[in-house]
Design a protein around this motif. Sequence first.
Motif, PDB file in Angstrom:
ATOM      1  N   VAL A  74      -1.085   8.011   3.774  1.00 32.95           N
ATOM      2  CA  VAL A  74      -0.897   6.624   3.367  1.00 32.95           C
ATOM      3  C   VAL A  74       0.130   6.002   4.302  1.00 32.95           C
ATOM      4  CG1 VAL A  74      -0.043   5.084   1.553  1.00 32.95           C
ATOM      5  CG2 VAL A  74      -1.504   7.027   0.953  1.00 32.95           C
TER       6      VAL A  74
ATOM      7  N   THR B 163      -1.611   2.058 -10.787  1.00 34.28           N
ATOM      8  CA  THR B 163      -2.371   2.323  -9.580  1.00 34.28           C
ATOM      9  C   THR B 163      -1.389   2.618  -8.446  1.00 34.28           C
ATOM     10  OG1 THR B 163      -2.376   0.036  -8.810  1.00 34.28           O
ATOM     11  CG2 THR B 163      -4.151   0.703 -10.331  1.00 34.28           C
TER      12      THR B 163
ATOM     13  N   ASP C 198      -5.474  -2.723   1.118  1.00 34.24           N
ATOM     14  CA  ASP C 198      -5.710  -1.311   0.817  1.00 34.24           C
ATOM     15  C   ASP C 198      -6.990  -0.912   1.522  1.00 34.24           C
ATOM     16  OD1 ASP C 198      -5.965   1.256  -0.131  1.00 34.24           O
ATOM     17  OD2 ASP C 198      -6.112   0.715  -2.249  1.00 34.24           O
TER      18      ASP C 198
ATOM     19  N   PRO D 192       1.059  -3.932  -0.636  1.00 37.88           N
ATOM     20  CA  PRO D 192       0.923  -4.712  -1.872  1.00 37.88           C
ATOM     21  C   PRO D 192       1.229  -6.195  -1.695  1.00 37.88           C
ATOM     22  CG  PRO D 192       2.059  -2.639  -2.310  1.00 37.88           C
ATOM     23  CD  PRO D 192       1.953  -2.772  -0.822  1.00 37.88           C
TER      24      PRO D 192
ATOM     25  N   ALA E  45       2.398   2.746   4.510  1.00 32.48           N
ATOM     26  CA  ALA E  45       2.874   1.701   3.606  1.00 32.48           C
ATOM     27  C   ALA E  45       4.178   1.104   4.123  1.00 32.48           C
ATOM     28  CB  ALA E  45       3.091   2.285   2.205  1.00 32.48           C
TER      29      ALA E  45
ATOM     30  N   VAL F 122      -1.305   1.141  -5.592  1.00 31.62           N
ATOM     31  CA  VAL F 122      -0.842  -0.148  -5.058  1.00 31.62           C
ATOM     32  C   VAL F 122       0.290  -0.704  -5.920  1.00 31.62           C
ATOM     33  CG1 VAL F 122      -1.495  -2.538  -4.594  1.00 31.62           C
ATOM     34  CG2 VAL F 122      -3.043  -0.678  -3.949  1.00 31.62           C
TER      35      VAL F 122
ATOM     36  N   ILE G 241      -1.713   0.480   3.024  1.00 33.77           N
ATOM     37  CA  ILE G 241      -1.481  -0.166   1.735  1.00 33.77           C
ATOM     38  C   ILE G 241      -0.291  -1.108   1.864  1.00 33.77           C
ATOM     39  CG2 ILE G 241      -0.868   0.142  -0.688  1.00 33.77           C
ATOM     40  CD1 ILE G 241      -2.248   2.787  -0.712  1.00 33.77           C
TER      41      ILE G 241
ATOM     42  N   ARG H 221      -4.532   5.269   5.683  1.00 38.52           N
ATOM     43  CA  ARG H 221      -4.868   4.357   4.588  1.00 38.52           C
ATOM     44  C   ARG H 221      -3.749   3.336   4.500  1.00 38.52           C
ATOM     45  NH1 ARG H 221      -5.380   5.779  -1.943  1.00 38.52           N
ATOM     46  NH2 ARG H 221      -5.708   3.605  -2.630  1.00 38.52           N
TER      47      ARG H 221
END
Length: 429
Positions: free
Chosen positions: A53, A347, A20, A15, A55, A349, A13, A11
């Motif tokens: 995730v 959230t 996302d 920001p 990121a 994010v 992500i 996933r």
Amino acid sequence: MSGVVVIRGGRLIDPANGVDASGDLLVADGVIRALGRVDIPAGATILHADGLVVAPGLVDMHVHLREPGFEYKETIAGGTLAAAAGGVTTVACMPNTRPVNDDPSITAFIRQKAASEGTVNVFPIGAVTKGLEGRELTEMGLMLKAGCVAFSDDGRPVADAGLMRRALDYSRAFGALIIQHAEDPSLSAGGCMHEGVISSRLGLPGLPAAAESVMVDRDVRLVELTGGRYHVAHISVAGAVEAVARARSRGLPVSCEVAPHHFALTDEAVLGYDTDAKMSPPLRSTEDRNAVLEGLARGIITVIATDHAPHDQDSKRVEFCHASNGVVGLETMLPVSLELVRDGVMTLVDCLRAMTVTPARLLGLDRGTLSIGAPADVVLFDPDESWVVDAARLHGTSRNTCFHGRRVRGRVKWTMVSGKVVHDDRLRA
């Protein structure tokens, strides 16, 4: 591992770019080359990220690495290992070393040491005043050229209003950020925990919330006068959050950060005289904690930073008021912050934004993003894996965590800096 890495099926992500979505991440030559569904080049290393995730590596703008001068508490090598284990790929280190980072030569030493022995990116924060003594400004222009990314007397406030005015005025010429440890010494003198019901019960001298809010109120007026960029470190009380909210509503260049211990704990953690719950500013009341949570929810508090402060056992295993202030936090930053997501405060994010692109932009760094062409600083974590914080298993030199024994969720599986894996959870002992 080859120079080409494909992170498959996580996933993603980011920001900074509003990303996302499920997909792959292609890294080559230490740089992010593609996101989405990518073809796997021949010879590429594949990291399977199903259920994880993916990121930007976390950016912690408030870390004490203790070197030079306090290597018995922590070193750049040990502190950056702890950062990597926590998914933190960039740290900004505070200047209260010995000697103080108030001169370009000390800045250069820290950068050289980090380049040769560090595991993650290290950016020094210089002192506002020489020797942290609050009397004479440092040569900020020269220190910026040497590699400093902001200025703070952290651990001590810039208490003199005239000196703070000059600091904000002088720093404005360079666009530099002034980070304030907001505390009025005349109000906080002698206190060793938050002033309230718990301090009365324990018979410990209290440190009033007003000591922080009064200083932020003053400094906001100085920002209005000078136009300098101002950041409140480790904000902890309702009055200070309100002051920052008013400043931001008027368009002033004011920002603030909160440490996980201030939104996760209250002064009740001091019951039993636990010195691992002693820090500055201290753990506050339930009302203050709720104000901090509201500040995060409303976007008034835009940064989460640890105030990672390692201490040796001799500094902590003494009477409460004589114990050193500070706790380690690099390895618990992510899982404790994820509690904000599960509790509906932020959230995922927005939570990651507060630990990636926002602090990076405040410091003027090209980090905290998965943008094409950006350095491949990446964290892969399982947001649901449950584990219990065990001080004995933390990395780094010191173990003074206030979260020992706390069950958390969120485990870092891999950390990558410039395309190189610097932490692999599969190798955990």
